[in-house]
Write an enzyme that holds these catalytic residues in place. Structure first.
Site, PDB file in Angstrom:
ATOM      1  N   GLY A   1       4.792   7.185   2.426  1.00 40.21           N
ATOM      2  CA  GLY A   1       5.833   6.341   1.348  1.00 40.21           C
ATOM      3  C   GLY A   1       4.983   5.158   1.000  1.00 40.21           C
ATOM      4  N   ARG A   2       5.689   4.346   0.263  1.00 36.76           N
ATOM      5  CA  ARG A   2       5.393   2.592  -0.121  1.00 36.76           C
ATOM      6  C   ARG A   2       5.614   1.903   0.853  1.00 36.76           C
ATOM      7  NH1 ARG A   2       4.754   2.237  -5.845  1.00 36.76           N
ATOM      8  NH2 ARG A   2       4.289   4.022  -6.655  1.00 36.76           N
ATOM      9  N   VAL A   3       4.694   1.068   1.109  1.00 38.02           N
ATOM     10  CA  VAL A   3       4.972  -0.161   1.804  1.00 38.02           C
ATOM     11  C   VAL A   3       4.954  -1.536   1.135  1.00 38.02           C
ATOM     12  CG1 VAL A   3       4.262  -1.383   3.999  1.00 38.02           C
ATOM     13  CG2 VAL A   3       3.770   1.128   3.767  1.00 38.02           C
TER      14      VAL A   3
ATOM     15  N   GLY B   1       1.356   4.783   1.862  1.00 39.72           N
ATOM     16  CA  GLY B   1       0.559   5.578   3.035  1.00 39.72           C
ATOM     17  C   GLY B   1       1.143   6.986   2.702  1.00 39.72           C
ATOM     18  N   GLY B   2       0.854   7.953   3.702  1.00 36.06           N
ATOM     19  CA  GLY B   2       1.088   9.126   3.705  1.00 36.06           C
ATOM     20  C   GLY B   2       2.426   9.492   3.591  1.00 36.06           C
TER      21      GLY B   2
ATOM     22  N   GLY C   1       0.942  -1.276  -0.118  1.00 35.48           N
ATOM     23  CA  GLY C   1      -0.121  -0.118   0.000  1.00 35.48           C
ATOM     24  C   GLY C   1       0.988   1.355  -0.021  1.00 35.48           C
TER      25      GLY C   1
ATOM     26  N   ASP D   1      -1.514   9.393  15.504  1.00 33.88           N
ATOM     27  CA  ASP D   1      -2.308   9.172  14.148  1.00 33.88           C
ATOM     28  C   ASP D   1      -3.090   8.088  14.343  1.00 33.88           C
ATOM     29  OD1 ASP D   1      -3.080   9.774  11.756  1.00 33.88           O
ATOM     30  OD2 ASP D   1      -1.376   9.177  10.768  1.00 33.88           O
TER      31      ASP D   1
ATOM     32  N   LYS E   1       8.632  -0.110   4.938  1.00 34.42           N
ATOM     33  CA  LYS E   1       8.348   1.292   4.586  1.00 34.42           C
ATOM     34  C   LYS E   1       9.325   2.066   4.044  1.00 34.42           C
ATOM     35  CE  LYS E   1       4.760   3.040   7.062  1.00 34.42           C
ATOM     36  NZ  LYS E   1       4.064   3.763   7.956  1.00 34.42           N
TER      37      LYS E   1
HETATM   38  N1  LIG Z   1       3.117  -4.174   8.911  1.00 37.37           N
HETATM   39  C1  LIG Z   1       2.194  -4.280   7.816  1.00 37.37           C
HETATM   40  N2  LIG Z   1       1.662  -5.425   7.174  1.00 37.37           N
HETATM   41  C2  LIG Z   1       1.099  -5.340   6.399  1.00 37.37           C
HETATM   42  N3  LIG Z   1       0.505  -4.341   5.639  1.00 37.37           N
HETATM   43  C3  LIG Z   1       1.111  -3.203   6.025  1.00 37.37           C
HETATM   44  C4  LIG Z   1       1.932  -3.004   7.056  1.00 37.37           C
HETATM   45  N4  LIG Z   1       2.238  -1.648   7.323  1.00 37.37           N
HETATM   46  C5  LIG Z   1       1.543  -0.903   6.211  1.00 37.37           C
HETATM   47  N5  LIG Z   1       0.632  -1.841   5.607  1.00 37.37           N
HETATM   48  C6  LIG Z   1      -0.071  -1.559   4.450  1.00 37.37           C
HETATM   49  O1  LIG Z   1       0.308  -0.440   3.789  1.00 37.37           O
HETATM   50  C7  LIG Z   1      -0.390   0.758   3.788  1.00 37.37           C
HETATM   51  C8  LIG Z   1       0.147   1.951   3.981  1.00 37.37           C
HETATM   52  O2  LIG Z   1       0.648   1.867   5.151  1.00 37.37           O
HETATM   53  P1  LIG Z   1       1.103   3.230   5.945  1.00 37.37           P
HETATM   54  O3  LIG Z   1       2.138   3.998   5.285  1.00 37.37           O
HETATM   55  O4  LIG Z   1       1.317   2.954   7.542  1.00 37.37           O
HETATM   56  O5  LIG Z   1      -0.369   3.832   5.816  1.00 37.37           O
HETATM   57  P2  LIG Z   1      -0.632   5.527   6.244  1.00 37.37           P
HETATM   58  O6  LIG Z   1       0.485   6.303   6.121  1.00 37.37           O
HETATM   59  O7  LIG Z   1      -1.792   5.878   5.613  1.00 37.37           O
HETATM   60  O8  LIG Z   1      -1.072   5.279   7.781  1.00 37.37           O
HETATM   61  C9  LIG Z   1      -1.251   0.162   4.662  1.00 37.37           C
HETATM   62  O9  LIG Z   1      -2.901   0.694   4.411  1.00 37.37           O
HETATM   63  C10 LIG Z   1      -1.304  -1.220   4.878  1.00 37.37           C
HETATM   64  O10 LIG Z   1      -2.292  -1.764   3.912  1.00 37.37           O
END
Ligand SMILES: Nc1ncnc2c1ncn2[C@@H]1O[C@H](COP(=O)(O)OP(=O)(O)O)[C@@H](O)[C@H]1O
Ligand SMILES: *[C@@H]1O[C@H](CO)[C@@H](O)[C@H](O)[C@H]1NC(C)=O
Ligand SMILES: *[C@@H]1O[C@H](CO)[C@@H](O)[C@H](O)[C@H]1NC(C)=O
Ligand SMILES: *[C@@H]1O[C@H](CO)[C@@H](O)[C@H](O)[C@H]1NC(C)=O
Ligand SMILES: *[C@@H]1O[C@H](CO)[C@@H](O)[C@H](O)[C@H]1NC(C)=O
Ligand SMILES: *[C@@H]1O[C@H](CO)[C@@H](O)[C@H](O)[C@H]1NC(C)=O
Ligand SMILES: *[C@@H]1O[C@H](CO)[C@@H](O)[C@H](O)[C@H]1NC(C)=O
Length: 676
Positions: A365-367, A362-363, A360, A480, A382
């Protein structure tokens, strides 16, 4: 062309040649000598086996071919005995031996005196140097005399070393020998000479018929004959030499590539050999074999090119590889060593950060999903871009200390990695993704979470947040809290994630924040005025989260007229009208009405605009567990009247424009630095 005695007359005027030849054969005393000074081009020599005269004027005895033998003989014989006594004679030669491999040379040159009927065809190459063969070696019947310039040591002939000068009578077992070299005229010191050095050198051989003494001397080319001879031995050649005999050379190669050359030669009976004019001698070929087989000529350059190419390719690959995996690492990071991941491992774990492993965006960067190469541990990486080094140390220190936070409702932060312009945070992988996807569905429609699961997640997150606020050594404010930051592990336990935004301050100390971080819709109204995150601002966000999970609706939505609709407003409105259960997620067919109402009321209480009216997380957990009854609140209750009064003001302030999380982590980092 015979080059006997005076060179000029012999060479220049053909009819004089005949005259001089006549003199040569007639006048015993004057004509018994010759000199080859200007090279051997066109010389009248009797050549045998491999011997040739090269166009450059060299007498080439061997050309590098293995197991070759050669002989070159002056065509006219000399009278070596007066009555039965050997006469004095003197010879001089300039020679050169070329040998590509210094250690493997063979076999040498012999300057000899031999009878006219001596059968050189019966002689052997190799260690026999084309002089004798295995059976004839040492036989008195040979009547041969020679001085060997031997470049190989043969025990069979009791050779002293692989670079010696020896006096040979009837065979190759020298009557006297010594290492090649010379005694300097000025210092009397012995100087080694390497026969097979590829350099031209000169040798002198004398027999004193009266004194019955054989003397050998040698010197580098251009050096005068040394006063002190190299080798001098008493030997009577009277019984060895025949009345008439020939002078010449024999030479041979064995299993080593060697080339033997004679550049100049002179001889005289009863007197010193005529001087050889060094300046007129032909030049030795360059060191190394002149004509190599074609393949041998092609292979080295091709091999060299291939080698250079290979080295170059490997180097480029290594450099690219190093660049690809290059990390930033500083001294202060040593203490964080165990929390540091290598970029290479992360790169491999995530299949090179391929899109198919993207979990995904997120705000910050990419995960990416990954599996660590050795431990096979599933991780989420991340990737956060950052440009500044400022505050990095503090940030990493925080990351590491966050890594020490361990609770079943926290997504464990495992470590970090740093590259230029990039920070990577490594978390435990949560197979069921983030909660918002289960609440609202998404690209991949997930089955709707039932109420039991929702309530369990709510309780879990409450307990995780309590841990952050009160149960660890420092107060950790999450900042958050929202459905998309709640991750679900394999057993559908809720786990608070995204500690990238978490800040810490010592218990009791005042937090000074410079920027508000968080997500619109979850921000407590006082944040708009004070910019100060506290545990109670987390409680506010948790309250919104409670409503979100129970109602299955986002904190801010838009109605058909495009007006913003606040979830908290809507729930409060329903409660005031006594229709609270109407706000529960319509997708839930069955749910525990008491639990749902508890969640909704607690959600409203937590998101109370006045922070002092909010419970702390410990109380929240007690309410949720049913340990303590939620105070019997009615819409007429004083605190909710106030809520009703201030709500507009409050919501206005939290709709203020806040910096978007997209403004990169720099903001966070610099404020962190300021905070510490
Ligand atoms: N530890 C993890 N295990 C599985 N998926 C994750 C994990 N951390 C983040 N993700 C996925 O990556 C996306 C983006 O994460 P994140 O950057 O934490 O989002 P945000 O910045 O919007 O809170 C999440 O919506 C989730 O689907
Ligand atoms: C070479 O010398 C030998 C002996 O002196 C003589 O018989 C012969 O004719 C000479 N050959 C030439 C080509 O001059
Ligand atoms: C060297 O001499 C031999 C004859 O003895 C000849 O067959 C061979 O081709 C020569 N080799 C070279 C490289 O000239
Ligand atoms: C040869 O020997 C005789 C008598 O022994 C002597 O007179 C003569 O000088 C000698 N000649 C040479 C060239 O040595
Ligand atoms: C010289 O020796 C070779 C080989 O041993 C032999 O074939 C030849 O007949 C000999 N020549 C003479 C003249 O004896
Ligand atoms: C060695 O040389 C002699 C003559 O010098 C010859 O009679 C004999 O046959 C040769 N031996 C061999 C083995 O070739
Ligand atoms: C000459 O060579 C011999 C052996 O090859 C070595 O022992 C000796 O030291 C050398 N002498 C000089 C002066 O180079």
């Amino acid at each position: 062309m015979p080059q006997a005695h005076e060179k000029l007359s012999c060479f220049l005027i053909p009819f004089l040649v005949a005259v001089s030849l006549a003199i040569c054969s007639a006048g015993d005393d004057v004509s018994e000598q010759f000199v080859y000074s200007g090279g051997f081009a066109g010389a009248n020599l009797t050549l045998g086996d491999a011997a040739v005269l090269t166009p450059e004027g060299l007498l080439e005895l061997t050309n590098g071919t293995l197991r070759q033998k050669a002989h070159a003989i002056h065509p006219a014989p000399f009278r070596f005995r007066n009555a039965s006594t050997a006469r004095s004679f003197s010879a001089s030669l300039v020679f050169g031996i070329l040998c590509p491999d210094d250690d493997n040379c063979g076999h040498g040159i012999i300057l000899f005196v031999a009878p006219g009927d001596y059968n050189f065809s019966a002689a052997f190459p190799s260690q026999y140097i084309g002089f004798v063969n295995g059976t004839s070696n040492g036989a008195a019947a040979n009547h041969i005399f020679g001085v060997e310039l031997d470049t190989d040591q043969n025990n069979e002939f009791r050779d002293i070393d692989g670079n010696h000068v020896g006096i040979d009578v009837d065979g190759l077992t020298s009557v006297a020998s010594t290492s090649a070299g010379y005694f300097g005229d000025d210092d009397g010191v012995f100087h080694n000479l390497t026969l097979a050095s590829g350099k031209a050198m000169q040798a002198w051989v004398d027999y004193d018929g009266e004194g019955k003494q054989i003397t050998v001397a040698m010197a580098p080319i251009g050096t005068a004959r040394p006063v002190k001879p190299l080798l001098s031995t008493a030997y009577d050649l009277s019984t060895v030499l025949t009345d008439t005999a020939y002078v010449g050379f024999s030479s041979a190669t064995g299993s080593f590539n060697s080339r033997h050359y004679v550049l100049g030669w002179s001889f005289a009976m009863d007197g010193p050999a005529p001087a050889i004019d060094i300046a007129q001698l032909p030049k030795l070929p360059r060191f190394g074999p002149k004509r190599r087989p074609k393949l041998a000529q092609i292979i080295p350059p091709v091999a060299t090119a291939a080698f250079i190419l290979a080295i170059g390719t490997v180097t480029i690959l290594l450099i690219r590889r190093r660049r690809k995996y290059r990390e930033l690492r500083e001294d202060w990071e040593v203490e964080f060593g165990p929390h540091r991941f290598s970029y290479k491992d992360l790169f491999r774990a995530t299949g090179g950060f391929k899109d198919k492993n993207l979990l995904g965006v997120g705000g910050f960067g990419r995960v990416y999903k990954g599996v660590l190469p050795v431990s096979k541990l599933e991780i989420a990486v991340k990737k956060v871009s950052h440009d500044s080094k400022q505050g990095m140390k503090e940030f990493i220190a925080e990351v590491v200390s966050i890594g020490r936070l361990q609770h079943r409702n926290l997504a464990q932060l495992l470590g970090y990695c740093r590259r230029k312009g990039e920070l990577l945070l490594i978390y435990e992988y949560m197979p069921n993704g983030s909660l918002d996807k289960h609440l609202y569905g998404g690209d991949d429609e997930k089955p709707v979470l039932d109420w039991d699961e929702r309530f369990r997640i709510i309780k879990g997150i409450a307990s995780g947040l309590l841990y952050l606020h009160e149960e660890w050594e420092k107060v950790v404010i999450h900042r958050d809290i929202k459905a998309s930051n709640v991750l679900l592990d394999g057993e559908m336990n809720g786990r608070l994630g995204d500690f990238g935004l978490a800040r810490m301050y010592d218990r009791g100390a005042n937090a000074q924040t410079t920027h508000v971080v968080g997500t619109i819709g979850y921000l407590a109204p006082e944040l708009g005025r004070t910019n100060k995150a506290t545990p109670l601002t987390d409680v506010f966000a948790f309250g919104i989260f409670l409503l979100e999970v129970t109602c299955g609706q986002r904190p801010i939505s838009q109605n058909s007229q495009g007006d913003q609709l606040m979830l908290v407003d809507w729930v409060l409105d329903h409660w005031l009208r006594g229709s609270l259960t109407e706000t529960v997620d319509a997708k839930l067919q069955h749910y525990d009405v008491d639990q749902a109402c508890l969640a909704l009321k607690l959600g409203l209480l937590c998101s109370h605009p006045l922070q002092n009216s909010r419970p702390d997380m410990r109380q929240v957990v007690r309410y949720l567990n049913g340990d303590v009854q939620l105070p019997e609140l009615t819409p007429t209750n004083e605190s909710f009247q106030i809520l009703g009064l201030v709500q507009n003001e409050g919501f206005d302030s939290y709709l203020m424009p806040y910096p978007s999380p997209m403004e990169s982590i720099n903001t966070t980092l610099s404020s962190l630095a300021a905070e510490k």
